[in-house]
Design an enzyme around this catalytic site. Sequence first.
Site, PDB file in Angstrom:
ATOM      1  N   ASP A  11       0.816  -1.227   0.000  1.00 51.08           N
ATOM      2  CA  ASP A  11       0.000   0.000   0.000  1.00 51.08           C
ATOM      3  C   ASP A  11       0.850   1.278   0.000  1.00 51.08           C
ATOM      4  OD1 ASP A  11      -1.282  -2.325   0.890  1.00 51.08           O
ATOM      5  OD2 ASP A  11      -2.870  -1.213   1.875  1.00 51.08           O
ATOM      6  N   GLU A  42      -4.515   2.496  -2.748  1.00 48.02           N
ATOM      7  CA  GLU A  42      -5.722   3.079  -2.137  1.00 48.02           C
ATOM      8  C   GLU A  42      -5.445   4.128  -1.073  1.00 48.02           C
ATOM      9  OE1 GLU A  42      -8.299   0.885   0.303  1.00 48.02           O
ATOM     10  OE2 GLU A  42      -6.743   0.557   1.774  1.00 48.02           O
ATOM     11  N   ASN A  43      -4.190   4.258  -0.624  1.00 50.52           N
ATOM     12  CA  ASN A  43      -3.854   5.276   0.383  1.00 50.52           C
ATOM     13  C   ASN A  43      -2.927   6.353  -0.179  1.00 50.52           C
ATOM     14  OD1 ASN A  43      -3.660   2.394   2.254  1.00 50.52           O
ATOM     15  ND2 ASN A  43      -5.158   3.955   2.799  1.00 50.52           N
ATOM     16  N   ASN A  70     -10.795  -0.773   0.652  1.00 48.28           N
ATOM     17  CA  ASN A  70     -11.870  -0.020   1.302  1.00 48.28           C
ATOM     18  C   ASN A  70     -11.761   1.497   1.141  1.00 48.28           C
ATOM     19  OD1 ASN A  70      -9.567  -0.768   3.024  1.00 48.28           O
ATOM     20  ND2 ASN A  70     -10.515   0.576   4.519  1.00 48.28           N
ATOM     21  N   HIS A  71     -10.562   2.022   0.860  1.00 43.78           N
ATOM     22  CA  HIS A  71     -10.407   3.476   0.708  1.00 43.78           C
ATOM     23  C   HIS A  71     -10.586   3.969  -0.731  1.00 43.78           C
ATOM     24  CE1 HIS A  71      -9.417   4.750   4.730  1.00 43.78           C
ATOM     25  NE2 HIS A  71      -8.576   3.735   4.865  1.00 43.78           N
ATOM     26  N   HIS A 153      -7.284  -7.812  -0.030  1.00 42.86           N
ATOM     27  CA  HIS A 153      -7.185  -6.631   0.833  1.00 42.86           C
ATOM     28  C   HIS A 153      -8.052  -6.884   2.064  1.00 42.86           C
ATOM     29  CE1 HIS A 153      -6.138  -2.397   1.260  1.00 42.86           C
ATOM     30  NE2 HIS A 153      -7.324  -2.248   1.829  1.00 42.86           N
ATOM     31  N   HIS A 178      -3.481  -4.066   3.120  1.00 41.64           N
ATOM     32  CA  HIS A 178      -4.356  -3.315   4.042  1.00 41.64           C
ATOM     33  C   HIS A 178      -3.755  -3.128   5.431  1.00 41.64           C
ATOM     34  CE1 HIS A 178      -8.002  -1.690   5.898  1.00 41.64           C
ATOM     35  NE2 HIS A 178      -7.914  -2.604   6.831  1.00 41.64           N
ATOM     36  N   HIS A 180      -0.563  -2.909   6.393  1.00 41.47           N
ATOM     37  CA  HIS A 180       0.573  -1.981   6.356  1.00 41.47           C
ATOM     38  C   HIS A 180       1.774  -2.404   7.184  1.00 41.47           C
ATOM     39  CE1 HIS A 180      -2.181   1.660   5.092  1.00 41.47           C
ATOM     40  NE2 HIS A 180      -2.316   0.585   4.316  1.00 41.47           N
TER      41      HIS A 180
HETATM   42 FE   LIG Z   1      -7.326  -0.672   3.244  1.00 47.84          FE
END
Ligand SMILES: [Fe+2]
Length: 263
Positions: A11, A42-43, A70-71, A153, A178, A180
């Site tokens: 990520d 996604e981040n 999810n982000h 994820h 997810h 991290h």
């Molecule tokens: Fe996530």
Amino acid sequence: MKALTILCVGDIFGEPGRRALVAFLPRLRSELQIDLVVANVENAAAGFGVTPQLARGFLEAGVDVMTSGNHIWDRKEILGYIVKENLLLRPANYPSGTPGVGSVVVKAGAHQVGVLNLQGRTFMASIDCPFAKADEELERLRTETSVIVVDMHAEATSEKQAMGWYLDGRVSAVVGTHSHVQTADERILPGRTAYITDLGLTGPVDSVIGVEKDLAIQRFLTGMPNRFEPAKGRAAVQGVVIRIDPETGGAVGIERLRRDLPG
Ligand SMILES: [Fe+2]
């Protein structure tokens, strides 16, 4: 047989993550003879989602397929982009009718590679079943190629491990994202599926999963919501390098990767 070499990048978190990726990607591509780069983005936009401009920047920097989780919906402007750019995936098990796609088949040299993005449901939103969706997606993807990489994820280690075993022998790799924090459990399962529970973070090292540590500590101390910002300073790229027999789709190697950029 020359193995197909795929770099999966953990990520990418905020500006530090983007800076580390852009600094190392060209070197990694040539040093490790990478055929394809899959990165979870996604981040990328200050920890929350990804913008069209950042996504285009990743493709220009040498990322071949972008995955998410999810982000993905955090930046509204991504909706117009994700419906047109199928190299940015959202988890396949969002309900039908959700914008974007959850899988794609791309060329890597002379070969075709399928990339499938799934999202867990344990301690996360209760979207459709990722296991049933994987079955459905693989039925189609396997008619096009036997080389398939899955980004699972998910929050729970157990759900990621279960997915690894569920897909063992049917895909080339299952890599978790997810959480991290890179896990030390990379291995090749008996059916020749490469597996790791979490690729880790491409982002600030002195942080709480990417976030400025004082902000994260404050939230734990007070229980009150506050604005999260990416930490500054030292940054690293984390992920794995997977080698795959392109004829069978079976993995022949998986190695953890970490490259640190001085702060
Ligand atoms: Fe996530």
